[in-house]
Design a protein around this motif. Sequence first.
Motif, PDB file in Angstrom:
ATOM      1  N   GLU A  42      55.828   1.536 -42.594  1.00 59.46           N
ATOM      2  CA  GLU A  42      57.247   1.916 -42.597  1.00 59.46           C
ATOM      3  C   GLU A  42      57.320   3.324 -43.398  1.00 59.46           C
ATOM      4  O   GLU A  42      56.908   3.446 -44.587  1.00 59.46           O
ATOM      5  N   LEU A  47      62.760   7.590 -44.204  1.00 58.22           N
ATOM      6  CA  LEU A  47      64.033   6.733 -43.700  1.00 58.22           C
ATOM      7  C   LEU A  47      65.142   6.889 -44.594  1.00 58.22           C
ATOM      8  O   LEU A  47      66.374   7.038 -44.575  1.00 58.22           O
ATOM      9  N   ILE A  51      69.048   8.386 -44.414  1.00 56.97           N
ATOM     10  CA  ILE A  51      70.219   7.635 -44.835  1.00 56.97           C
ATOM     11  C   ILE A  51      70.917   8.445 -45.829  1.00 56.97           C
ATOM     12  O   ILE A  51      72.361   8.286 -45.742  1.00 56.97           O
ATOM     13  N   LEU A 231      59.613   1.322 -37.781  1.00 59.87           N
ATOM     14  CA  LEU A 231      61.200   0.886 -38.461  1.00 59.87           C
ATOM     15  C   LEU A 231      61.754  -0.622 -38.034  1.00 59.87           C
ATOM     16  O   LEU A 231      62.503  -0.509 -37.418  1.00 59.87           O
ATOM     17  N   THR A 233      62.949  -2.718 -39.854  1.00 60.12           N
ATOM     18  CA  THR A 233      64.028  -3.041 -40.731  1.00 60.12           C
ATOM     19  C   THR A 233      65.491  -2.643 -39.942  1.00 60.12           C
ATOM     20  O   THR A 233      66.364  -3.330 -40.065  1.00 60.12           O
ATOM     21  N   LEU A 234      65.262  -1.620 -38.865  1.00 53.45           N
ATOM     22  CA  LEU A 234      66.466  -1.331 -38.204  1.00 53.45           C
ATOM     23  C   LEU A 234      66.779  -2.178 -37.009  1.00 53.45           C
ATOM     24  O   LEU A 234      67.797  -2.073 -36.584  1.00 53.45           O
ATOM     25  N   ARG A 235      65.975  -3.108 -36.569  1.00 53.50           N
ATOM     26  CA  ARG A 235      66.370  -4.212 -35.482  1.00 53.50           C
ATOM     27  C   ARG A 235      66.781  -3.496 -34.235  1.00 53.50           C
ATOM     28  O   ARG A 235      67.776  -3.838 -33.794  1.00 53.50           O
ATOM     29  N   CYS A 236      66.438  -2.236 -33.964  1.00 58.64           N
ATOM     30  CA  CYS A 236      66.771  -1.556 -32.845  1.00 58.64           C
ATOM     31  C   CYS A 236      65.720  -1.454 -31.552  1.00 58.64           C
ATOM     32  O   CYS A 236      64.858  -0.861 -31.694  1.00 58.64           O
ATOM     33  N   SER A 264      72.845  -1.095 -38.598  1.00 60.08           N
ATOM     34  CA  SER A 264      71.697  -0.629 -38.111  1.00 60.08           C
ATOM     35  C   SER A 264      71.641   0.436 -37.100  1.00 60.08           C
ATOM     36  O   SER A 264      70.570   1.358 -37.017  1.00 60.08           O
ATOM     37  N   HIS A 265      72.259   0.106 -36.073  1.00 61.77           N
ATOM     38  CA  HIS A 265      72.135   1.000 -35.100  1.00 61.77           C
ATOM     39  C   HIS A 265      72.928   2.549 -35.294  1.00 61.77           C
ATOM     40  O   HIS A 265      72.412   3.305 -34.629  1.00 61.77           O
ATOM     41  N   VAL A 267      72.200   3.888 -38.148  1.00 56.92           N
ATOM     42  CA  VAL A 267      71.013   4.659 -38.789  1.00 56.92           C
ATOM     43  C   VAL A 267      70.043   4.992 -37.688  1.00 56.92           C
ATOM     44  O   VAL A 267      69.494   5.850 -37.654  1.00 56.92           O
ATOM     45  N   ALA A 268      69.773   3.937 -36.634  1.00 54.44           N
ATOM     46  CA  ALA A 268      68.921   4.213 -35.585  1.00 54.44           C
ATOM     47  C   ALA A 268      69.340   5.405 -34.944  1.00 54.44           C
ATOM     48  O   ALA A 268      68.693   6.294 -34.497  1.00 54.44           O
TER      49      ALA A 268
END
Length: 389
Positions: A42, A47, A51, A231, A233-236, A264-265, A267-268
């Motif tokens: 990661e 990241l 952010i 990534l 952590t973003l679950r995208c 999350s999306h 940030v994605a």
Amino acid sequence: MDASNGSDENVLSFAHWVRDMLTLMRSGAPGMVPLFESSVPEPVDMLGDVIRNAFRDGFPDSYKSVFMRNNPDVSEHLAARYGVPEESILCTTGATTAVSMIYTALLSPGDRILVEAPGFDIFANMARDVGVEADFFRREAPGFGISVDGVLEALRPDTRMVVLTNLHNPSGAYVSDETLAALARALEERGVLMLLDEVYRDYLGSAGPGLDPRQHENVLRVSSLTKIFGLSTLRCGWIIAGQRILRRMRDYSERADFNVSRLSHCVAAEVLARAEMFDAWRNDMMATARPIAAAALEDMAGQGLIQTGVPLLGCTCFPQLTGVEDTRGLSQWLSAKHGVVVVPGECFGAPGYLRIGYGLPPARLTEGLSRLSRGLAEYRASGQKRHIA
């Protein structure tokens, strides 16, 4: 059931193996080298910078409603990246969720799917969870390519979907778009869908944009930021498919899932707006890692520890060992005696192989591969005394 010989003896759940190994690593002595990772690490600092810059003055413009729709910015970036229409994209909470949604929306209990072997066990396991049976076709070592005729011969009258990965998990082997297009056309003539898990495809810069959903209406392509940028952590994740299939997917999504994470999306979307930076970071890491892995594997092959011809295209490889069938036991022994963790082939229905993740910084990768080489040599020597090898 084992994909290779129809027996349960050589099957090991990947999820259970990871759980047990993580428990061991967290409770054991420090200093173990994990050669089981299946993506680059990661990029925490990158990241964090994204952010901080995006949220410096409050929520950015990419913080948009995702209720019963994609984040529009994510769709726009993905469409440009893969050369597909925005309306051909459905965003999901990761690639695993995408596969689950595809099975539930498009298959019915009693249907059958045809899955590659060796392969990631989640495809067959998730199918069985919704009452769908799994059959298997072989991807033969050392190249792990596919034969269109071989896949077609393995179809049954009630096969509704063929599932394969590109790049291949566990070997990292690549199947060309020309071969995949030929397979897609042949399957469409037979009324069979094709699910392509492409979570590693971006590791091969020369792979091109992939199959066009407008030309292959029976194809669903799945990927995520988890593997291509490390990534998770973003679950995208996302599904790319033609309009007819995607309408069914959207209808199911609106009934069952409603939306992905708005934050999350968002940030994605910010990450994808800077995709060139993340691509360059991954590509630079792999450009350094691959020669290290190639030299180490060549040395192991020269010692007669592994077979030759191992593809090195993604971030994992899958060498066959010489004289070792119980790679589950070997994996446990390597972690206990040499402090290096590799995935046994039993997790992919292929005892006698190891999956090695080599997307690591140079010093850590070199140390891990050195431990693996020493461990294999010692295991072979002791195994000969016990008449194992």
